[in-house]
Design an enzyme around this catalytic site. Sequence first.
Site, PDB file in Angstrom:
ATOM      1  N   TYR A  32      37.890  45.193  47.956  1.00  0.00           N
ATOM      2  CA  TYR A  32      38.480  44.586  46.957  1.00  0.00           C
ATOM      3  C   TYR A  32      37.400  44.891  45.997  1.00  0.00           C
ATOM      4  O   TYR A  32      36.465  45.438  45.974  1.00  0.00           O
ATOM      5  CB  TYR A  32      39.242  42.963  46.639  1.00  0.00           C
ATOM      6  CG  TYR A  32      38.091  42.379  45.281  1.00  0.00           C
ATOM      7  CD1 TYR A  32      37.008  41.639  47.099  1.00  0.00           C
ATOM      8  CD2 TYR A  32      38.366  42.047  44.591  1.00  0.00           C
ATOM      9  CE1 TYR A  32      36.232  41.264  46.479  1.00  0.00           C
ATOM     10  CE2 TYR A  32      36.815  40.826  44.465  1.00  0.00           C
ATOM     11  CZ  TYR A  32      36.230  41.068  44.491  1.00  0.00           C
ATOM     12  OH  TYR A  32      35.369  39.380  44.514  1.00  0.00           O
ATOM     13  N   ARG A  51      31.535  51.733  43.919  1.00  0.00           N
ATOM     14  CA  ARG A  51      31.300  50.500  44.969  1.00  0.00           C
ATOM     15  C   ARG A  51      32.808  50.347  46.631  1.00  0.00           C
ATOM     16  O   ARG A  51      32.442  49.576  47.342  1.00  0.00           O
ATOM     17  CB  ARG A  51      31.176  49.710  44.507  1.00  0.00           C
ATOM     18  CG  ARG A  51      30.944  48.432  45.133  1.00  0.00           C
ATOM     19  CD  ARG A  51      30.092  47.070  44.655  1.00  0.00           C
ATOM     20  NE  ARG A  51      31.945  46.721  43.187  1.00  0.00           N
ATOM     21  CZ  ARG A  51      31.600  45.999  42.264  1.00  0.00           C
ATOM     22  NH1 ARG A  51      30.703  45.492  42.112  1.00  0.00           N
ATOM     23  NH2 ARG A  51      32.644  45.616  41.515  1.00  0.00           N
ATOM     24  N   ARG A  99      47.759  40.868  65.976  1.00  0.00           N
ATOM     25  CA  ARG A  99      46.942  40.898  65.945  1.00  0.00           C
ATOM     26  C   ARG A  99      45.514  40.580  66.791  1.00  0.00           C
ATOM     27  O   ARG A  99      46.156  39.793  68.141  1.00  0.00           O
ATOM     28  CB  ARG A  99      47.259  38.581  65.067  1.00  0.00           C
ATOM     29  CG  ARG A  99      45.304  37.875  64.895  1.00  0.00           C
ATOM     30  CD  ARG A  99      45.560  36.996  64.037  1.00  0.00           C
ATOM     31  NE  ARG A  99      45.003  36.327  64.010  1.00  0.00           N
ATOM     32  CZ  ARG A  99      43.696  35.384  64.909  1.00  0.00           C
ATOM     33  NH1 ARG A  99      43.605  35.646  66.621  1.00  0.00           N
ATOM     34  NH2 ARG A  99      42.746  35.267  63.649  1.00  0.00           N
ATOM     35  N   HIS A 101      41.052  40.782  67.161  1.00  0.00           N
ATOM     36  CA  HIS A 101      39.739  40.720  66.514  1.00  0.00           C
ATOM     37  C   HIS A 101      39.628  42.608  66.860  1.00  0.00           C
ATOM     38  O   HIS A 101      38.851  42.614  65.109  1.00  0.00           O
ATOM     39  CB  HIS A 101      38.766  39.825  66.952  1.00  0.00           C
ATOM     40  CG  HIS A 101      38.980  38.659  66.773  1.00  0.00           C
ATOM     41  ND1 HIS A 101      39.860  38.256  66.930  1.00  0.00           N
ATOM     42  CD2 HIS A 101      38.521  37.869  65.857  1.00  0.00           C
ATOM     43  CE1 HIS A 101      39.872  36.206  66.435  1.00  0.00           C
ATOM     44  NE2 HIS A 101      39.380  36.334  66.179  1.00  0.00           N
ATOM     45  N   LYS A 145      31.864  43.711  49.191  1.00  0.00           N
ATOM     46  CA  LYS A 145      32.736  43.252  48.275  1.00  0.00           C
ATOM     47  C   LYS A 145      34.191  42.615  49.287  1.00  0.00           C
ATOM     48  O   LYS A 145      35.186  43.428  48.812  1.00  0.00           O
ATOM     49  CB  LYS A 145      32.254  44.014  47.008  1.00  0.00           C
ATOM     50  CG  LYS A 145      34.000  43.233  46.072  1.00  0.00           C
ATOM     51  CD  LYS A 145      33.367  44.202  44.584  1.00  0.00           C
ATOM     52  CE  LYS A 145      34.261  43.278  44.237  1.00  0.00           C
ATOM     53  NZ  LYS A 145      34.123  42.098  43.076  1.00  0.00           N
ATOM     54  N   LEU A 203      25.407  40.623  45.468  1.00  0.00           N
ATOM     55  CA  LEU A 203      26.836  42.058  45.283  1.00  0.00           C
ATOM     56  C   LEU A 203      25.881  42.552  43.674  1.00  0.00           C
ATOM     57  O   LEU A 203      25.433  42.242  43.048  1.00  0.00           O
ATOM     58  CB  LEU A 203      27.948  42.037  44.956  1.00  0.00           C
ATOM     59  CG  LEU A 203      28.584  43.527  44.427  1.00  0.00           C
ATOM     60  CD1 LEU A 203      29.640  43.434  45.605  1.00  0.00           C
ATOM     61  CD2 LEU A 203      30.326  42.420  43.750  1.00  0.00           C
TER      62      LEU A 203
HETATM   63  N1  PMP Z   1      28.007  38.530  42.423  1.00  0.00           N
HETATM   64  C1  PMP Z   1      29.585  38.684  42.999  1.00  0.00           C
HETATM   65  C2  PMP Z   1      29.453  37.578  44.350  1.00  0.00           C
HETATM   66  C3  PMP Z   1      31.211  39.056  42.243  1.00  0.00           C
HETATM   67  O1  PMP Z   1      32.295  38.262  42.939  1.00  0.00           O
HETATM   68  C4  PMP Z   1      30.326  40.005  41.413  1.00  0.00           C
HETATM   69  C5  PMP Z   1      31.936  40.323  40.905  1.00  0.00           C
HETATM   70  N2  PMP Z   1      32.469  40.949  40.800  1.00  0.00           N
HETATM   71  C6  PMP Z   1      29.631  39.623  40.553  1.00  0.00           C
HETATM   72  C7  PMP Z   1      28.520  39.893  41.132  1.00  0.00           C
HETATM   73  C8  PMP Z   1      29.646  41.205  39.163  1.00  0.00           C
HETATM   74  O2  PMP Z   1      29.961  42.241  40.131  1.00  0.00           O
HETATM   75  P1  PMP Z   1      30.639  43.224  37.999  1.00  0.00           P
HETATM   76  O3  PMP Z   1      29.275  43.143  37.262  1.00  0.00           O
HETATM   77  O4  PMP Z   1      30.943  44.700  39.356  1.00  0.00           O
HETATM   78  O5  PMP Z   1      32.416  42.729  37.959  1.00  0.00           O
END
Ligand code: PMP
Length: 285
Positions: A32, A51, A99, A101, A145, A203
């Site tokens: 997402y 991303r 379904r 895996h 993500k 992330l």
């Molecule tokens: N870390 C995590 C775990 C997140 O979920 C987010 C938000 N999506 C961020 C960092 C910050 O990312 P961004 O600056 O792209 O919103």
Amino acid sequence: MELGFFDGEFISLDEAKVRLEDRGYQFGDGIYEATHVYNGTCFALPRHLARCRRSLRELRIPITYMDEELTAIHQDIIKKSGIKDGAIYYQITRGTAPRTHYFPEHVVPHLSMTIRESKPNTEWQENGIHCTLVEDIRWLRCDIKSLNLLGNVLAKQAAHDKGVQGTIQFRKDQNLITEGSSSNFYIVKDGIIWTHPLNHYILKGVTRSILMEEIIPKLGLTVVEKAFSPEFAMSADEAFVTSTSLEVTPVVNIDGHTIGQGAPGKITQSLLTEYHRLVRQECYA
Ligand code: PMP
């Protein structure tokens, strides 16, 4: 007016469209992105799309939506909704199949999107937020993500249960802070900004990238990408989190320990001011 989109069609949010065997629904098998709309324009969309592509590649989900098409859908949903200041969420799942895996053959990914009114919390930005510290129990690919967010959900709920606004996570085996439950985390000590390096534990936030690549160099500030302990964070002069929705939000208290003077720090405030300048430049031109 809030609005939804599913596989090529604009729909109202309460129109049921999820297939029972969508792998996103059953396995969290998808990715997402969440972007922010200011003045009818989506901020930093190319970074989000890049991303998104990386997340899809890492999960070996075929890329069936090009950046141009995703950009056009973003523009359309903004226009059709009439929303000027809002939050867009979209997800791409591997597809629908009986379904099993392993990856099913011949499935086509699903794209869904929502838009809602939303504005950054200026009260939090002006006064700072209180956070709680919890163990980071997430999987070891936090750089993707993915839709699997139960670790983040439990972390965020811990803040809610304690009556504070945010959560900071740390890896217990290493005693090192990773990031927030949906934000990146930073401290300032002796004039230097510290944040966790980019690897599988965090992330790569779009807001983080904008800070690192555009804002910090412009302001002539120094940053070290090095993990640090909760104790070190408690002794910091300033602390803050960044995300698309929080922008740059000061953290003034962690688990009852006051950070610095207990008010937003000067460096944190300068980063937020500069972030707002970039938003104005891109979305209010
Ligand atoms: N870390 C995590 C775990 C997140 O979920 C987010 C938000 N999506 C961020 C960092 C910050 O990312 P961004 O600056 O792209 O919103």
